[in-house]
Scaffold this active site. Structure first.
Site, short mmCIF file in Angstrom:
data_model
loop_
_atom_site.label_atom_id
_atom_site.label_comp_id
_atom_site.label_asym_id
_atom_site.label_seq_id
_atom_site.Cartn_x
_atom_site.Cartn_y
_atom_site.Cartn_z
N LYS A 22 0.86 -1.21 0.00
CA LYS A 22 0.00 0.00 0.00
C LYS A 22 0.89 1.25 0.00
CE LYS A 22 -1.71 1.61 4.06
NZ LYS A 22 -1.44 3.00 4.40
N ASN A 23 1.88 1.28 0.92
CA ASN A 23 2.65 2.52 1.09
C ASN A 23 3.64 2.76 -0.02
OD1 ASN A 23 1.11 3.01 3.29
ND2 ASN A 23 2.66 2.45 4.78
N CYS A 118 -4.88 13.07 12.65
CA CYS A 118 -5.51 11.76 12.45
C CYS A 118 -5.38 11.03 13.80
CB CYS A 118 -4.84 10.98 11.32
SG CYS A 118 -3.32 10.21 11.80
N ARG A 123 0.49 14.79 12.56
CA ARG A 123 0.93 14.59 11.18
C ARG A 123 1.28 15.90 10.46
NH1 ARG A 123 -0.90 9.33 9.85
NH2 ARG A 123 0.81 9.26 8.39
N ASP A 308 4.57 0.60 12.12
CA ASP A 308 3.33 0.04 11.58
C ASP A 308 3.10 -1.40 12.01
OD1 ASP A 308 3.45 1.76 8.35
OD2 ASP A 308 3.00 2.43 10.38
N ARG A 400 -8.68 -0.29 4.41
CA ARG A 400 -7.72 0.67 3.84
C ARG A 400 -6.40 -0.02 3.53
NH1 ARG A 400 -6.97 6.23 6.90
NH2 ARG A 400 -5.52 6.28 5.17
#
Ligand code: EPZ
Length: 422
Positions: A22-23, A118, A123, A308, A400
């Protein structure tokens, strides 16, 4: 909002295919803005964040076509008609800010909403702004939007980041590919997703050296051409599923996994007593049923332990033999999974950036609430080993970052089902 119901069902056996990262994909997609020729991405993950990035790029005038069930993305930004990334898209997904560097480099102008806070932290974007201003951009904050212009084009510079920010590194490197002259980015992020982005930019004709080290050098070129690039495997999905047999027992093979993507994480799992073997097809992870050993964890930038994977590791350590201390150094508020795990009987003491976990023999299933992407999956992992049923609500967070999660876990014997809620 859908929920996921998990029932502890003993040891896991089988294989799980690891999707594209994803990233990495969220940085590769905006790279299309750097060229008027087509960019094709293969091995793309099928995730809601990818759909959000697609909508954003389309709102700028780029064409994005999803093929082969979403695993191939055909992008092209021949005619950009809009240079504004709207708040309602950016607030949903911070990675939207990765259009800033490419738009500045290609069109000399960009208006990008600040993401706003968030769940895991404020952020800020000060490192993005500092780097792009060093390249000659003029950036002003107005009504919550960054208004960036580069009237005379971008010019190479020597930039030293106070912190090795992943997103700022990506914005700066993408912008520098079309700047006049040489850019040297010091204290650059070293994550595998950066290495993957640079491989793609190089295929598009960019002149870049040093990716994966702390110093990246970019020699600007006049234009970039099209390319086809395969998205690197998702090391966070990989690490997440490596925890499944560790917490529930059994042996699973993670297809496409490589140890090099997760060096220090693998070391930490082995320290806890989990067996990891690199095979031709990927990574085989095994653990006899029963409790792992307590270990201490400190999250750091790559190649340190990934932030993560902190929530997922905490879920594992909730049933370890002994007491573990987890230190979160990257984000200021990334222990929201702790109170939910405590509803399952975990013993966790959170003080500032430290969480002390005293392992218990068994967790008990309970209704719990997902709060952010990685916290959600840590609750699913805890449910795999808990007595009884665990109902994880608000799983849109999960969608997500984890494609077909229930299918992949059911494929190795877990009792996991999605409950659609009208
Ligand atoms: C990327 O976010 C990832 N997202 C995050 O993954 C990941 O947690 C993070 O890198 C760290 O590895 C994507 O790649 C889309 P940072 P990013 O800039 O780029 C501070 C997930 O779960 N900071 O390295 O936003 C920031 O506040 C997500 O997949 C500044 O102070 O991360 C944070 O504390 C979550 N000023 C720290 O640095 C800035 O200008 C790390 O941020 C930028 C960042």
């Amino acid at each position: 909002m859908d929920s996921i119901l998990v029932k502890g069902n003993g040891p896991l056996r089988g294989t799980i295919p690891i999707a594209g990262a994803k990233n990495a994909c969220l940085a590769l997609m905006p790279a299309t803005l750097l060229s008027d020729e087509p960019l094709t991405l293969t091995n793309a993950p099928r995730l809601s964040d990818i759909k959000t990035m697609t909508q954003l790029l389309q709102s700028l005038g780029a064409e994005v076509t999803s093929m082969q069930g979403g695993q191939v993305l055909a992008l092209s930004s021949h005619d950009l008609m809009n240079l504004t990334a709207d708040y309602d898209i950016v607030r949903k997904m911070r990675a939207s800010n990765l259009v800033l560097g490419p738009l500045l480099a290609r069109a000399g102008r960009a208006v990008v909403s600040l993401p706003g806070g968030c769940a895991i932290g404020a952020r800020p974007m000060d490192l993005h702004i500092a780097g792009l201003e060093a390249l000659g951009a003029e950036i002003e904050l107005k009504d919550g939007y960054l208004h960036a212009v580069a009237p005379k084009g971008l010019k190479g510079a020597v930039i030293e980041q106070r912190f090795a920010s992943v997103g700022a590194t990506e914005n700066i490197v993408m912008a520098a590919t079309l700047a006049k002259g040489m850019t040297v980015l010091k204290n650059a992020a070293r994550e595998p997703e950066i290495v993957d982005l640079v491989a793609c930019l190089r295929a598009m004709g960019a002149q870049i050296e040093g990716e994966g080290t702390g110093t990246i050098t970019i020699e600007g070129v006049d234009r970039l051409h099209g390319a086809t690039h395969r998205v690197v495997s998702d090391r966070i999905e990989l690490g997440t599923y490596m925890i499944a047999p560790a917490i529930a027992g059994g042996e699973i093979e993670l297809l496409g996994g490589r140890r090099a993507l997760l060096g220090s994480f693998c070391d930490k799992l082995e320290e806890a007593g989990v067996h990891i073997e690199e095979t031709k097809a990927g990574l085989k992870v095994a653990h006899a049923t029963g409790r792992v050993k307590a270990v201490n964890v400190k999250t750091e930038v790559f190649p340190g332990f990934p932030t993560d994977l902190q929530a997922q590791m905490m879920a594992l350590l909730c049933t370890a033999h002994g007491t573990s201390v987890l230190e979160e150094t990257i984000f200021e508020n990334r222990f929201m999974h702790a109170p939910e795990l405590m509803r399952m009987g975990a013993q966790i003491d959170v003080h500032g950036g430290h969480a002390t976990v005293t392992g218990v023999g068994k967790l008990k299933g309970a209704p719990v609430m997902a709060t952010d992407l990685r916290a959600s999956v840590s609750l699913i992992l805890a449910g795999l080993a808990a007595e009884g049923e665990t109902l994880v609500r608000r799983v849109y967070h999960l969608d997500r970052g984890y494609e077909r999660l229930e299918e992949k876990l059911a494929g190795v014997g877990a009792l996991v089902e999605r409950i659609k809620e009208e």
